[in-house]
Each structure stands twice: as C-alpha cells, then as structure tokens.
Design an enzyme around this catalytic site. Sequence first.
Site, PDB file in Angstrom:
ATOM      1  N   SER A  57      47.380-106.069 -21.946  1.00 30.36           N
ATOM      2  CA  SER A  57      48.683-106.413 -22.486  1.00 30.36           C
ATOM      3  C   SER A  57      49.637-105.196 -20.853  1.00 30.36           C
ATOM      4  CB  SER A  57      49.771-106.114 -23.573  1.00 30.36           C
ATOM      5  OG  SER A  57      50.021-104.762 -23.626  1.00 30.36           O
TER       6      SER A  57
ATOM      7  N   ARG B 207      29.176 -89.785 -16.430  1.00 23.73           N
ATOM      8  CA  ARG B 207      30.681 -89.179 -16.519  1.00 23.73           C
ATOM      9  C   ARG B 207      30.747 -90.380 -14.202  1.00 23.73           C
ATOM     10  NH1 ARG B 207      34.768 -89.946 -19.322  1.00 23.73           N
ATOM     11  NH2 ARG B 207      33.722 -87.699 -20.536  1.00 23.73           N
TER      12      ARG B 207
ATOM     13  N   ARG C 289      38.799 -94.281 -21.093  1.00 21.13           N
ATOM     14  CA  ARG C 289      37.656 -93.016 -20.953  1.00 21.13           C
ATOM     15  C   ARG C 289      38.497 -92.194 -19.771  1.00 21.13           C
ATOM     16  NH1 ARG C 289      32.437 -93.019 -21.719  1.00 21.13           N
ATOM     17  NH2 ARG C 289      31.871 -91.487 -19.133  1.00 21.13           N
TER      18      ARG C 289
ATOM     19  N   ASN D 247      48.596 -94.370 -14.020  1.00 23.97           N
ATOM     20  CA  ASN D 247      48.467 -94.559 -14.848  1.00 23.97           C
ATOM     21  C   ASN D 247      49.759 -94.566 -15.938  1.00 23.97           C
ATOM     22  OD1 ASN D 247      46.739 -94.495 -17.620  1.00 23.97           O
ATOM     23  ND2 ASN D 247      47.282 -92.673 -18.253  1.00 23.97           N
TER      24      ASN D 247
ATOM     25  N   HIS E 190      51.266 -94.354 -19.637  1.00 25.94           N
ATOM     26  CA  HIS E 190      51.291 -93.046 -20.829  1.00 25.94           C
ATOM     27  C   HIS E 190      52.658 -93.450 -22.015  1.00 25.94           C
ATOM     28  CE1 HIS E 190      49.875 -89.899 -23.776  1.00 25.94           C
ATOM     29  NE2 HIS E 190      51.059 -89.724 -23.920  1.00 25.94           N
TER      30      HIS E 190
ATOM     31  N   GLU F 158      43.903 -84.285 -11.667  1.00 20.50           N
ATOM     32  CA  GLU F 158      42.929 -84.309 -12.250  1.00 20.50           C
ATOM     33  C   GLU F 158      43.159 -83.553 -14.397  1.00 20.50           C
ATOM     34  OE1 GLU F 158      39.190 -82.054 -10.613  1.00 20.50           O
ATOM     35  OE2 GLU F 158      40.487 -82.880  -8.777  1.00 20.50           O
TER      36      GLU F 158
ATOM     37  N   ASP G  23      46.793 -86.855 -17.853  1.00 17.27           N
ATOM     38  CA  ASP G  23      48.945 -87.592 -18.411  1.00 17.27           C
ATOM     39  C   ASP G  23      49.624 -86.490 -17.606  1.00 17.27           C
ATOM     40  OD1 ASP G  23      47.301 -89.469 -19.998  1.00 17.27           O
ATOM     41  OD2 ASP G  23      47.755 -88.508 -21.834  1.00 17.27           O
TER      42      ASP G  23
ATOM     43  N   GLU H 298      57.437-100.520 -21.512  1.00 14.42           N
ATOM     44  CA  GLU H 298      55.942-100.356 -20.341  1.00 14.42           C
ATOM     45  C   GLU H 298      55.742-101.844 -19.419  1.00 14.42           C
ATOM     46  OE1 GLU H 298      52.185 -99.074 -22.416  1.00 14.42           O
ATOM     47  OE2 GLU H 298      53.487 -98.172 -24.045  1.00 14.42           O
TER      48      GLU H 298
HETATM   49  C1  GRF Z   1      49.576 -98.520 -24.177  1.00 12.58           C
HETATM   50  O1  GRF Z   1      50.774 -97.838 -25.076  1.00 12.58           O
HETATM   51  C2  GRF Z   1      49.440 -97.536 -22.426  1.00 12.58           C
HETATM   52  O2  GRF Z   1      51.235 -96.936 -22.328  1.00 12.58           O
HETATM   53  C3  GRF Z   1      48.409 -97.483 -22.935  1.00 12.58           C
HETATM   54  O3  GRF Z   1      47.608 -97.347 -23.863  1.00 12.58           O
HETATM   55  C4  GRF Z   1      47.936 -98.652 -24.141  1.00 12.58           C
HETATM   56  C5  GRF Z   1      47.556-100.108 -23.521  1.00 12.58           C
HETATM   57  O4  GRF Z   1      47.594-101.012 -24.170  1.00 12.58           O
HETATM   58  N1  GRF Z   1      48.039 -95.961 -22.195  1.00 12.58           N
HETATM   59  P1  GRF Z   1      47.775-102.503 -23.351  1.00 12.58           P
HETATM   60  O5  GRF Z   1      45.943-102.869 -23.260  1.00 12.58           O
HETATM   61  O6  GRF Z   1      48.098-101.790 -21.751  1.00 12.58           O
HETATM   62  O7  GRF Z   1      47.864-103.451 -24.361  1.00 12.58           O
END
Ligand code: GRF
Length: 206
Positions: free
Chosen positions: A19, A71, A97, A113, A115, A148, A151, A180
């Site tokens: 999403s 990895r 990952r 990223n 979070h 590194e 979060d 988000e």
């Molecule tokens: C979201 O809550 C994001 O903050 C976290 O993983 C989830 C991913 O959701 N890192 P989506 O796949 O973007 O819907």
Amino acid sequence: MIYCPRVKRIGILISGRGSNMVALADAAHDGRIPGAEIALVISNIETAAGLERARERGIETVFLSHQGKTREEHDRAMAQELRRRDVELICLAGYMRLLSSWFIREFETRILNIHPSLLPAFPGLNAQKQALDYGVKLTGCTVHMVDEELDHGPIVKQAVVSVLPDDTVESLAARILIEEHRIYPEAVALLVSGKYKIEGRRIVEC
Ligand code: GRF
C-alpha cells in the site's frame, strides 16, 4: 535555453501488500513528487500482492527470490536490477528483509524506509502492538534514511497518531497507515527536490 532537470528514478522494494508503494506510485503519477518516476518495483516474495498492484499501474516489476543466496548475494542481484534502470533513490515499502551492509553503503543516504512508530520508540516488528502494549498515548510513523542499524537512520518526516482507549492493533495500524501514505510521498518529494542538508542525524529542509 530551457533547462530540463533530469527525472529522478525511484526503485521500490516490497514483500507484501504494497500500500505504501501504491501511495508513492500514485503521488508520482499525480505530480505530487515533482521530477520523479517509479522505475521499478522489486519483491523478494513471488506472491506479494503489491506486484500486481504495480503492474496495474504500468510499473515494471521484478521478482527476486532470496532463497538459496546469502544476504549480500541477494542484495547484489537487486542492485544490478536497480542500476540497470538508473535508479537513484530506493524506497523500502514493507520490505521484510534486513539489507546487507554492502547494499547500505553502496546506496548511502539514498535508501528510505517507512516505519509505523515514532522512532526511536518501538523499532523492529509489530511496532503498533509494541505501542499499544506499552500504553503510549501518542504514536505514529517515521520516514527515515536507512543506515546499518535497524530502524535508525536520520529522520526525514514523522506524523503523530493518537492511541484511543478502545484501539486494537488493527484499528491503530489502520489510522497510522493513513499517515504513512501521506508522509512517505512528502519525504520522497523532499529528497527528490534536493532542498535539504544532512547535519549529523538531522535532516534540515532548506
Ligand atoms: C507498513 O506499516 C510500513 O510502515 C511497514 O510495513 C508495512 C507495509 O505495508 N514498514 P504496505 O506493504 O506498504 O501496505
């Protein structure tokens, strides 16, 4: 002479529903991330729903299994796909990952990223449950550069969400997700605009 700035090409890494990837793709399409184009979506999970959602939007997708690779081997394969398309900014959007140190150094300050907590509170998995269990009254979400540590990198944008007395993990996660989808495109737009400075851990808009 008219100066046409080059479009910044963005790669998005996903593992699931995608999403946030959709939020970024739609924002780029609507002109809310001026000068940006989503060049590629990579998933390490073949059945990730986000792959289909990207294809529906005409975005190129690649499935790269991490199985049977170290990895770093997996990350080198991703880097090759990203470079092949001249990707300059990489957005993690539910990519489940850890990245290798090699990849993070290779694209230093160019990986973002999202979070679902107000970092540095509640890093790692199940951030919304962690917030609910801890009893915080306010939580939210954070877009940060990837370094590194998990979060951890410099914070680009945050949004606050109130925890309501009758919240469940699902209801709280749903309200955080709305934020988000709002701040991730804003953060990407800032990075694409280049109108920021990195001062230690601080990202200063200018
Ligand atoms: C979201 O809550 C994001 O903050 C976290 O993983 C989830 C991913 O959701 N890192 P989506 O796949 O973007 O819907």
